[in-house]
Design an enzyme around this catalytic site. Structure first.
Site, PDB file in Angstrom:
ATOM      1  N   ASP A 286       1.384  -4.684  12.321  1.00 17.79           N
ATOM      2  CA  ASP A 286       0.847  -5.077  11.015  1.00 17.79           C
ATOM      3  C   ASP A 286       1.071  -6.574  10.815  1.00 17.79           C
ATOM      4  O   ASP A 286       2.205  -7.011  10.616  1.00 17.79           O
ATOM      5  CB  ASP A 286       1.530  -4.295   9.897  1.00 17.79           C
ATOM      6  CG  ASP A 286       0.926  -4.583   8.527  1.00 17.79           C
ATOM      7  OD1 ASP A 286       0.062  -5.488   8.433  1.00 17.79           O
ATOM      8  OD2 ASP A 286       1.311  -3.910   7.558  1.00 17.79           O
TER       9      ASP A 286
ATOM     10  N   ASN B 258       4.882  -9.828   5.594  1.00 17.54           N
ATOM     11  CA  ASN B 258       5.938  -9.263   6.429  1.00 17.54           C
ATOM     12  C   ASN B 258       6.878 -10.316   7.001  1.00 17.54           C
ATOM     13  O   ASN B 258       7.811  -9.975   7.738  1.00 17.54           O
ATOM     14  CB  ASN B 258       5.328  -8.476   7.600  1.00 17.54           C
ATOM     15  CG  ASN B 258       4.578  -7.235   7.127  1.00 17.54           C
ATOM     16  OD1 ASN B 258       4.828  -6.740   6.031  1.00 17.54           O
ATOM     17  ND2 ASN B 258       3.671  -6.745   7.949  1.00 17.54           N
TER      18      ASN B 258
ATOM     19  N   LYS C 178      13.091  -0.706  -0.673  1.00 15.69           N
ATOM     20  CA  LYS C 178      11.685  -0.293  -0.592  1.00 15.69           C
ATOM     21  C   LYS C 178      11.588   1.156  -1.076  1.00 15.69           C
ATOM     22  O   LYS C 178      12.243   2.049  -0.539  1.00 15.69           O
ATOM     23  CB  LYS C 178      11.166  -0.417   0.834  1.00 15.69           C
ATOM     24  CG  LYS C 178       9.677  -0.122   0.977  1.00 15.69           C
ATOM     25  CD  LYS C 178       9.230  -0.054   2.418  1.00 15.69           C
ATOM     26  CE  LYS C 178       9.304  -1.382   3.109  1.00 15.69           C
ATOM     27  NZ  LYS C 178       8.657  -1.338   4.457  1.00 15.69           N
TER      28      LYS C 178
ATOM     29  N   SER D 268       0.800  -1.215   0.000  1.00 21.43           N
ATOM     30  CA  SER D 268       0.000   0.000   0.000  1.00 21.43           C
ATOM     31  C   SER D 268       0.837   1.273   0.000  1.00 21.43           C
ATOM     32  O   SER D 268       0.444   2.278  -0.599  1.00 21.43           O
ATOM     33  CB  SER D 268      -0.930   0.008   1.214  1.00 21.43           C
ATOM     34  OG  SER D 268      -0.175  -0.123   2.408  1.00 21.43           O
TER      35      SER D 268
END
Length: 439
Positions: free
Chosen positions: A286, A291, A156, A138
């Site tokens: 999260d 992850n 990232k 997201s």
């Protein structure tokens, strides 16, 4: 969907993103009219919320949110965690897309983002940089790269404009929820949306995430069960987070390995969540399965994302400890009191649905406390189905819906995510033994 189809520019600017949400509303509205007319022709009298949550409308919403990315998609992910028992299978399959399949930013946007972070000659740092992402979510997407020194990285890269769009996205989604009727008019979400806004701004700060990554590397340095990558300090920027590349397989693939291996890995993750809550005082909230990676060569689990790390408030930890103690006591009234104290139940709900609540609690307590050999079997969905069936009247009584504090909601999201992973991996765990160490 092929990789080529997944390249979409990230809509930027409040008007562009509002227009994207408008496409969701417009598409859903046309679906509501069509589905409503169809049901009326069959003699049915459908409710608006039933028409909104059709597979067709969910597919339209999920696809548009995955194109938007950012806070709008993140909020969709937050409501998509479901074990497959509470949402219809068609909706669960669609919403699950939001957890793993965002669209990629366009190559032009990627190049501009990296040039903004590292300068126009950014490629001089690398002997290899894969333009096609290996993952997209997201807030950003992840690329494989190799430095000139030979160090393998996962990089990232944040989607352009995402941080600036958080406030407007949350405002627009809040408006959509109010107008849709999906949330009872009397339920005040302001505090929870404000906290979601604050956490999403933190997640969009990659310097903060790198700090939390270092923090967890230090906290878990003596725990051989986990691997935490290190950020690359010299290339770290607010919107670009380079870190060590860790080989591994998605955690869900553990479902295909021997039972003992699955249970060792799941117990490690459950132990970590309990330690975060009761010992470390900080939690990565999260629970997205993406992850985590599992390393077949040594059985270690790589922890990859630290954007949603938050401190555990002492009063929240104490509330969960009282709930834990209540569960271990095996008494319905003690569990009920703990849920009331935490805000998960209201006195009005207990007054109106007390018998049903007691039946639900008895089912859960028997499942946990009377497990054969002390091992709770998460492959047995029977108790979950029984709780779902008994809870229908509670969920239908929308006027009595209540929410705990935002802090507890974020903590609960992680706890629920760990339970869903245990269900997915079909493990047996000594839950009472694990909980007793923190009682």
């Amino acid at each position: 969907m092929s990789d080529r189809d997944r390249y979409r520019p990230v809509p930027q600017g409040r008007l562009n993103r509002l227009a994207a949400l408008g496409q969701i509303a417009g598409g859903v509205a046309s679906g509501v009219v069509s589905e409503g007319l169809s049901r009326l022709a069959k003699g049915e009298r459908p409710h608006l919320r039933d028409l909104l949550l059709t597979p067709s409308n969910a597919r339209k919403a999920a696809d548009q949110l995955s194109r938007m990315r950012g806070a709008a998609m993140k909020l969709g992910q937050m409501v998509s965690l479901d074990p497959g028992e509470f949402l219809p299978p068609e909706l669960q399959a669609i919403f699950s897309q939001l957890r793993s399949s965002a669209h990629f930013m366009s190559p032009g946007q990627l190049s501009a983002s990296l040039a903004s972070a590292w300068g126009p000659d950014w490629r001089r740092h690398f002997s290899r940089f894969d333009v096609t992402p290996m993952a997209a979510a997201s807030i950003g997407q992840v690329h494989r790269a190799v430095l000139i020194s030979g160090r393998s990285l996962a990089v990232k890269v944040q989607y352009p404009g995402v941080a600036r769009s958080i406030d407007s996205d949350i405002d627009n989604v809040a408006t959509f929820l109010r107008l849709s009727g999906l949330v009872p008019a009397g339920l005040d979400l302001a505090q929870h949306l404000a906290e979601a806004r604050r956490q999403l701004h933190e997640e969009a700060d990659y310097l903060r995430e790198a700090e939390q990554m270092r923090r967890f590397r230090a906290l878990l340095a003596g725990d051989a069960r986990f691997v935490v990558p290190a950020p690359v300090e010299e290339l770290l920027r607010p919107t670009v987070l380079p870190m060590d590349f860790v080989e591994g397989v998605p955690i869900e693939r553990l479902a295909a390995v021997p039972e003992a291996t699955r249970e060792t890995a799941m117990r490690a993750l459950a132990d970590l969540a309990l330690s975060e809550l009761f010992t470390l005082g900080v939690m990565q909230t999260d629970p997205n399965f993406g992850n985590y990676l599992w390393r077949p060569e040594d059985g270690r689990i790589a922890l990859l994302d630290f954007g949603a790390v938050r401190p555990v408030m002492p009063d929240s930890a104490e509330s969960y400890r009282r709930l834990l103690q209540a569960i271990l006591s095996g008494r319905n009234e003690t569990v009920r009191a703990a849920f009331l104290d935490m805000g998960y139940l209201s006195s009005a709900q207990v007054a109106r649905h007390g018998r049903m609540l007691d039946e639900m609690m008895s089912t859960v307590l028997e499942y946990v406390l009377q497990a054969p050999e002390g091992l709770v079997d998460f492959s047995d969905r029977g108790p979950l189905v029984a709780v779902r069936e008994r809870s229908q009247s509670l969920f239908a009584d929308r006027s009595l819906w209540t929410l705990p504090s935002p802090d507890k909601m974020f903590l609960q999201r992680k706890i629920t995510g760990m339970a869903l992973l245990a269900l997915k991996l079909r493990v047996r765990l000594p839950v009472v033994e694990m909980l007793s160490r923190h009682a």
